[in-house]
Design an enzyme around this catalytic site. Sequence first.
Site, short mmCIF file in Angstrom:
data_model
loop_
_atom_site.label_atom_id
_atom_site.label_comp_id
_atom_site.label_asym_id
_atom_site.label_seq_id
_atom_site.Cartn_x
_atom_site.Cartn_y
_atom_site.Cartn_z
N ASP A 1 15.52 -3.84 49.96
CA ASP A 1 15.05 -2.66 49.23
C ASP A 1 15.77 -1.48 49.85
O ASP A 1 15.60 -1.19 51.04
CB ASP A 1 13.54 -2.55 49.40
CG ASP A 1 12.91 -1.60 48.40
OD1 ASP A 1 13.63 -0.75 47.86
OD2 ASP A 1 11.69 -1.71 48.18
N ASN B 1 19.59 9.64 43.87
CA ASN B 1 19.56 10.06 42.45
C ASN B 1 19.23 11.54 42.32
O ASN B 1 19.85 12.25 41.52
CB ASN B 1 18.55 9.22 41.67
CG ASN B 1 19.11 7.89 41.23
OD1 ASN B 1 20.32 7.74 41.04
ND2 ASN B 1 18.25 6.92 41.09
N GLU C 1 16.20 -0.29 42.93
CA GLU C 1 17.02 -0.44 44.13
C GLU C 1 16.63 -1.70 44.90
O GLU C 1 16.84 -1.80 46.10
CB GLU C 1 16.91 0.80 45.02
CG GLU C 1 15.56 1.05 45.62
CD GLU C 1 14.56 1.77 44.71
OE1 GLU C 1 13.48 2.09 45.19
OE2 GLU C 1 14.85 1.99 43.51
#
Length: 166
Positions: A46, A54, A89
């Site tokens: 992760d 982002n 992700e």
Amino acid sequence: ENQLIHRALHDPLTGLSNRKLFYLRARESISYANSQGHRTAIVFIDLDDFKLVNDTYGHEVGDDVLNAVSRRLEANVRAIDTIARLGGEEFAVVMTCLREAATAERMLEKLKAALASPLAVGDAIVSTSGSFCMAIAPEKGTTVETLLKVADKAMYQAKGAKERSA
């Protein structure tokens, strides 16, 4: 027809296996391992602070980071292993046909090292650290569901430890 099958089983952004193919490969690997006395390792990855990437650089750079991470992961597993993007992700790896757990540990260290160095994406230098957890069959279970629970619990603990130390 082949293109339809490929699209149904692969992540459109990265080209990696998707969740559906991950489960299929994990089940096959565990079944084979059980019959041969081998091991299967399931690794979850992760990416840490990906939302920040982002928010800071935009989704296009975020997509480039996900693709770069995918290539780094692919470069650090064997051809018989499966890497999947589970969504967002989150990534997973099925390490198959392992004779001993130590092999999985060495491969896990390679994956961690692959993501430890920052990525140059466009004009940005982006950190790609991640939280990793692994569950090995048959030691931690003999079904995908059991291994996922073990790995999920380990991921929750790993994330909690990182947040407490931050």
